[in-house]
Write an enzyme that holds these catalytic residues in place. Sequence first.
Site, PDB file in Angstrom:
ATOM      1  N   TYR A 175      15.214 -22.505   1.661  1.00 44.62           N
ATOM      2  CA  TYR A 175      16.635 -22.752   1.846  1.00 44.62           C
ATOM      3  C   TYR A 175      17.336 -23.193   0.577  1.00 44.62           C
ATOM      4  O   TYR A 175      17.041 -24.234   0.000  1.00 44.62           O
ATOM      5  CB  TYR A 175      16.917 -23.789   2.930  1.00 44.62           C
ATOM      6  CG  TYR A 175      18.365 -24.191   2.933  1.00 44.62           C
ATOM      7  CD1 TYR A 175      19.355 -23.231   3.132  1.00 44.62           C
ATOM      8  CD2 TYR A 175      18.775 -25.491   2.654  1.00 44.62           C
ATOM      9  CE1 TYR A 175      20.700 -23.565   3.073  1.00 44.62           C
ATOM     10  CE2 TYR A 175      20.114 -25.835   2.597  1.00 44.62           C
ATOM     11  CZ  TYR A 175      21.073 -24.867   2.802  1.00 44.62           C
ATOM     12  OH  TYR A 175      22.403 -25.191   2.725  1.00 44.62           O
ATOM     13  N   THR A 205     -13.402   8.416  15.092  1.00 43.27           N
ATOM     14  CA  THR A 205     -13.078   9.215  16.274  1.00 43.27           C
ATOM     15  C   THR A 205     -14.275   9.213  17.219  1.00 43.27           C
ATOM     16  O   THR A 205     -15.269   8.511  16.971  1.00 43.27           O
ATOM     17  CB  THR A 205     -12.780  10.669  15.878  1.00 43.27           C
ATOM     18  OG1 THR A 205     -14.001  11.263  15.408  1.00 43.27           O
ATOM     19  CG2 THR A 205     -11.730  10.744  14.775  1.00 43.27           C
ATOM     20  N   PRO A 246     -18.771   9.907  15.373  1.00 38.59           N
ATOM     21  CA  PRO A 246     -18.866   8.776  14.434  1.00 38.59           C
ATOM     22  C   PRO A 246     -18.858   9.181  12.959  1.00 38.59           C
ATOM     23  O   PRO A 246     -18.621   8.331  12.103  1.00 38.59           O
ATOM     24  CB  PRO A 246     -20.186   8.094  14.818  1.00 38.59           C
ATOM     25  CG  PRO A 246     -20.914   9.046  15.700  1.00 38.59           C
ATOM     26  CD  PRO A 246     -19.921   9.979  16.296  1.00 38.59           C
ATOM     27  N   SER A 293      -0.124  12.804  -2.367  1.00 36.53           N
ATOM     28  CA  SER A 293       0.464  11.495  -2.709  1.00 36.53           C
ATOM     29  C   SER A 293       1.943  11.523  -3.038  1.00 36.53           C
ATOM     30  O   SER A 293       2.365  10.944  -4.034  1.00 36.53           O
ATOM     31  CB  SER A 293      -0.248  10.923  -3.936  1.00 36.53           C
ATOM     32  OG  SER A 293      -1.512  10.497  -3.602  1.00 36.53           O
ATOM     33  N   ASN A 306       6.948  10.590   1.061  1.00 34.50           N
ATOM     34  CA  ASN A 306       7.651  11.150   2.223  1.00 34.50           C
ATOM     35  C   ASN A 306       8.944  10.372   2.480  1.00 34.50           C
ATOM     36  O   ASN A 306       9.997  10.954   2.759  1.00 34.50           O
ATOM     37  CB  ASN A 306       6.855  11.005   3.520  1.00 34.50           C
ATOM     38  CG  ASN A 306       5.364  11.077   3.341  1.00 34.50           C
ATOM     39  OD1 ASN A 306       4.824  10.385   2.483  1.00 34.50           O
ATOM     40  ND2 ASN A 306       4.704  11.903   4.140  1.00 34.50           N
ATOM     41  N   CYS A 307       8.821   9.061   2.383  1.00 31.56           N
ATOM     42  CA  CYS A 307       9.913   8.183   2.795  1.00 31.56           C
ATOM     43  C   CYS A 307      11.093   8.283   1.844  1.00 31.56           C
ATOM     44  O   CYS A 307      12.196   7.818   2.147  1.00 31.56           O
ATOM     45  CB  CYS A 307       9.410   6.749   2.870  1.00 31.56           C
ATOM     46  SG  CYS A 307       7.768   6.643   3.625  1.00 31.56           S
ATOM     47  N   ASP A 329      -0.658   9.144  10.874  1.00 32.54           N
ATOM     48  CA  ASP A 329       0.161   9.665  11.968  1.00 32.54           C
ATOM     49  C   ASP A 329      -0.610  10.518  12.952  1.00 32.54           C
ATOM     50  O   ASP A 329      -0.166  10.729  14.086  1.00 32.54           O
ATOM     51  CB  ASP A 329       1.305  10.528  11.402  1.00 32.54           C
ATOM     52  CG  ASP A 329       2.345   9.717  10.662  1.00 32.54           C
ATOM     53  OD1 ASP A 329       2.196   8.479  10.582  1.00 32.54           O
ATOM     54  OD2 ASP A 329       3.310  10.327  10.159  1.00 32.54           O
ATOM     55  N   LYS A 367      18.564 -24.678   8.716  1.00 32.55           N
ATOM     56  CA  LYS A 367      17.859 -24.182   9.899  1.00 32.55           C
ATOM     57  C   LYS A 367      18.011 -22.673   9.851  1.00 32.55           C
ATOM     58  O   LYS A 367      19.058 -22.134  10.229  1.00 32.55           O
ATOM     59  CB  LYS A 367      18.490 -24.721  11.174  1.00 32.55           C
ATOM     60  CG  LYS A 367      18.445 -26.232  11.286  1.00 32.55           C
ATOM     61  CD  LYS A 367      19.421 -26.706  12.352  1.00 32.55           C
ATOM     62  CE  LYS A 367      19.676 -28.188  12.208  1.00 32.55           C
ATOM     63  NZ  LYS A 367      20.864 -28.635  12.941  1.00 32.55           N
TER      64      LYS A 367
END
Lengths: 544, 544
Positions: free
Chosen positions: B425, B272, B275, B38, B41-42, B282, B433
Amino acid sequence: MKIVIIGGVAGGASAAARARRLDETAEIVVLERGEHPSFANCGLPYYVGGKIESRQKLLVAPVKMLRERHRLDVRTRSEVTQIDREKHIVHVRNLDSNESYLESYDKLVIATGAASFRPAIPGIESSRVMELRDLADADRMHAVVTSTAKRAVIVGGGFIGIEVAENLVSRGIHVTLVELGDQILTPWDREMIGSIDAHMRAQGVDIRLNDSVERFEETQGGLRMLLKSGETMEADFAVVSIGVRPESKLAVDSGIECAPRGGVVTNEHMQTSDPDIYAVGDVSQVQCFVSKTPIQIPLAGPANRQGRIAADHIFGRESSYRGTQGTAIVGVFGMTAAMTGLSEKVLQRSSIAYEKVYIHPSDHAGYYPGAQPLTLKLLFDPKSGVVLGAQCVGTSGVDKRIDVIAMAIQAGMTVFDLEEVELCYAPQYGHAKDPVNMAGFVASGVVRGDQPLVHANALAGDNGAFLLDVRSESEFAAGHIPGATNIPLESLRERKSELPQGQKINAYCKVGQRGYVATRILMQHRFDVANVSGGYTSWGHHQH
Amino acid sequence: MKIVIIGGVAGGASAAARARRLDETAEIVVLERGEHPSFANCGLPYYVGGKIESRQKLLVAPVKMLRERHRLDVRTRSEVTQIDREKHIVHVRNLDSNESYLESYDKLVIATGAASFRPAIPGIESSRVMELRDLADADRMHAVVTSTAKRAVIVGGGFIGIEVAENLVSRGIHVTLVELGDQILTPWDREMIGSIDAHMRAQGVDIRLNDSVERFEETQGGLRMLLKSGETMEADFAVVSIGVRPESKLAVDSGIECAPRGGVVTNEHMQTSDPDIYAVGDVSQVQCFVSKTPIQIPLAGPANRQGRIAADHIFGRESSYRGTQGTAIVGVFGMTAAMTGLSEKVLQRSSIAYEKVYIHPSDHAGYYPGAQPLTLKLLFDPKSGVVLGAQCVGTSGVDKRIDVIAMAIQAGMTVFDLEEVELCYAPQYGHAKDPVNMAGFVASGVVRGDQPLVHANALAGDNGAFLLDVRSESEFAAGHIPGATNIPLESLRERKSELPQGQKINAYCKVGQRGYVATRILMQHRFDVANVSGGYTSWGHHQH
Ligand SMILES: Cc1cc2nc3c(=O)[nH]c(=O)nc-3n(C[C@H](O)[C@H](O)[C@H](O)COP(=O)(O)OP(=O)(O)OC[C@H]3O[C@@H](n4cnc5c(N)ncnc54)[C@H](O)[C@@H]3O)c2cc1C
Ligand SMILES: Cc1cc2nc3c(=O)[nH]c(=O)nc-3n(C[C@H](O)[C@H](O)[C@H](O)COP(=O)(O)OP(=O)(O)OC[C@H]3O[C@@H](n4cnc5c(N)ncnc54)[C@H](O)[C@@H]3O)c2cc1C
Ligand SMILES: CC(C)(COP(=O)(O)OP(=O)(O)OC[C@H]1O[C@@H](n2cnc3c(N)ncnc32)[C@H](O)[C@@H]1OP(=O)(O)O)[C@@H](O)C(=O)NCCC(=O)NCCS
Ligand SMILES: CC(C)(COP(=O)(O)OP(=O)(O)OC[C@H]1O[C@@H](n2cnc3c(N)ncnc32)[C@H](O)[C@@H]1OP(=O)(O)O)[C@@H](O)C(=O)NCCC(=O)NCCS
């Protein structure tokens, strides 16, 4: 084809520009009472406050551009005083020459907007009691705030009142904000707005809820106000911002159908009861996208899009308006509140079945610096999970989450869809499970029965219940809900014999996540348990 | 029920935690080769760069928490070396003791992720040639960048290469980035990425496109690289980041179906071909949400959600994965690039019919200070208008627009829907817009035939056409597309006799808006005209 448009700002100018793009040969007359068409209403508070320095910037599409680029016959200082539907003409007064003339139309667009509501309070006619709707108002207020003014009273804590408050403070003016209701920003649910209220107070705004001004009196160089509470207040000037009323008198007088609340009744093509006459923007009554009941919400986006739709329909296109969803946002002193769809109070008032969850995530990954807390409330159909509304408050990433959920509502998505949506993730932008996914997880669990909920505002009524705090001992010691017993989540499995079988257990933690895990554990051991949605944090939000 | 999970980070830990919430009695074993489960990584690049100061912060869910809160049998430094499907056991090696043992399972989840691809370049085995996938890699790189390193070469200009480049620069290291392709960030279309490329160069990153390293040689205290271009480069270290490959060897060896590109083939429940065995994250091959063809995109959000879905399915729930949409974001030196859905090159490669528009709005209202330019590319079905993809680049508000369009894609919305969506907005957050509406307007006009388009990249092929620049004279004088004739929009109606009837006319302005108005005018006068989408700006983006 001759099109006459009354009002030349958001809805009117949009209708005019679109009409020209659709037809080079049409005669398009835009009649605008004010000095400028196409100005940035929404920028006025920031011009008053100095954030927008140049008044020129507020003129989004100057007359010259509308004339040269779009060949619109734009006439400013030109007020329409009457619509003669029979003859297909309008009466126009030139406010400079004070002369009147008639102008014929094939199709008429009423885009007169909404006027600030000024209740009949004694003394309100004083020039020291201001409002902020158009450039002339802004000019007056700008002059005052850049002169010697030191104190102001704002009456009404809606969008405009809040924005004006911030901008007066940034001019060094002391602001008292008097609000009749028991919260500011009434479109939001009360518990969501407490942090904005507190933040404004921390910036020096003196907020008086449940109070109102009963009398304005001019004094030597100032203004005295008598409040309902009995208090007397002195200030250099006051700003009244207690809502707006559709400027529909022209429509009413000419027999076009108007709603009890004043809006011109329109169909999905923005046509009024007279098919040659359209009404767009703040003057019109439309349908709520979610509840399909009539509403009037004064917003720039809808006004612009409605103008475009009316122009389309004039030229035989079937464009239609889907209804206003109520997506709104306001920023104040660096905080943001945004919402979309129906609020809890509107759902209650409309007797629409709903369930809700609160989550308190950060705007981006907690391990990346600068993460800021958000509070997100999601309202949904308790059976189908269809998303009905959402509200979010925080300092960063608020607009994004509400825009994303606004899309979900537009698409008729459910909380199960929110579980699966794939949003941008890198640590400075969000979470691998975005707050929107997370709200979807939590809400889906509720709909599926995985997570029985109890709401913080209902806890007090749940007298017979056992209140379980699953936070750590130190968190508990630092403050907890009265009557709670602390068993930290980590030891709950070993200590579950301390809990009463048969009795209702309400579990909570700081934000709801550990409370949920506790709920899962206890449910599987056949306890009658519910999680306090949003935990101690949401409980706190309900205490004010 | 005994669940064994191989790999304890995004997909694996999510599966484990969800499984526990669904079943208190299940035995859940998490086998993780690394020192920590846990982890973030990012966040690794930002830890290397010092933006994330504390290594501790990267440990999102420490072992202790997983054990105590979720009662997971987490075993770190435990590598699975073999899956015996027949016997329902895995072989595990304890990397500390080097002892091996067997572990049985009822259900197995493969969440082994993807390894950095290291091509067979001579010398690549040097310890000075680094990669960044896990904490151990990050520790090594952290040590190097905080010592005496002055120069680095990054091989590969993908997400990780770009993020590492920024972070090395922020450590004062000179970076050369060598990219084999003709652009960095290849998931995006090339013309969208030029501004990111230029911005990185402006920050001192020496980007070498169309080049590659053919040999690494250790030198006295450093590294020498021989490039395909013939050049030789010296640096203290190199980082190889040219993509990842699913760590599917365990699956392959045990006869589980794997795709040619290495991913474990899965069904919508992440099962996969066996079953009792799931593959998530990844390591798995899934379906593209848009094209419904197989893809492997290594992203944290999908990995987390897939883990959750696998756990659900193990416990008999019908949760299913909808496919990966490819919503991705990367930030570098204050700029952001984000995308969702299919890129133009993937659409071309897949022979899917598409049309595209470019717009160049600002992130929020131009009259409010701080508005920053955005470039937004929208890809859609030319007949139905169904949104197929979008890319956005800028410094602010990029993530929001892509998230909103990601929702549109999830919901199967069309460009006509984008016209009507109601987004937040106020001037500091957006436009009445919104750019998303605007992209919807433009694209809808194209689908409806109101706006024939010509694309900047096709202009060169449109030799017989008359190229019309409708910007002002001063804009024209400051630079224009070669061969263009200038007639400012404002005088176009009067000067249209200067244009050739019968000949194709391509009109353009700065961003496409005036070009569109010119197109509308000329179409109605029966000229054969098209607007250059994105105007001079998009033309510029195609010139590099
Ligand atoms: C201070 C302020 C801040 C705001 N901030 C936001 C915001 O942040 N976000 C948001 O979505 N909305 C905001 N709004 C609301 C938004 O500006 C309105 O919803 C929008 O402008 C409505 O457009 P409209 O065309 O209906 O009316 P308007 O834009 O008000 O235009 C109506 C025009 O009609 C003219 N007119 C009226 N009667 C006549 C007549 N008889 N003859 C000729 N002309 C006539 C008026 O002079 C006026 O210029 C704000 C409004 C104000 C006043
Ligand atoms: C530097 C970096 C930056 C990234 N930035 C982003 C980003 O900004 N946004 C984004 O969406 N994604 C990003 N990613 C990608 C994201 O981290 C992955 O998509 C995600 O972690 C995949 O999850 P996973 O569970 O499949 O694999 P991983 O998270 O990689 O976990 C797999 C684990 O399995 C273990 N393992 C492998 N084989 C075995 C074995 N035989 N026995 C036991 N254990 C084994 C490995 O040690 C590893 O810890 C980034 C990745 C990296 C490396
Ligand atoms: C500016 C104003 C006159 C409207 O003009 P408009 O031309 O309809 O609107 P915009 O300038 O936003 O341009 C939109 C048009 O340009 C087109 N367009 C925009 N960018 C384009 C591009 N890059 N390429 C091609 N076309 C483009 C759109 O498709 C749209 O045309 P369509 O409606 O025919 O599809 C009107 O919005 C206005 O008065 N605004 C200020 C007042 C206001 O809104 N106040 C409240 C908010 S502060
Ligand atoms: C942390 C980790 C172990 C997963 O744990 P997890 O418990 O499944 O996920 P979270 O902590 O995000 O919590 C989500 C759960 O809490 C629930 N929850 C969250 N907030 C809640 C709230 N306020 N009230 C009630 N429930 C809440 C959700 O519904 C969800 O439960 P569910 O799946 O049963 O519906 C795993 O995501 C991980 O290892 N992450 C780090 C690695 C990684 O992702 N790397 C790549 C990105 S850097």
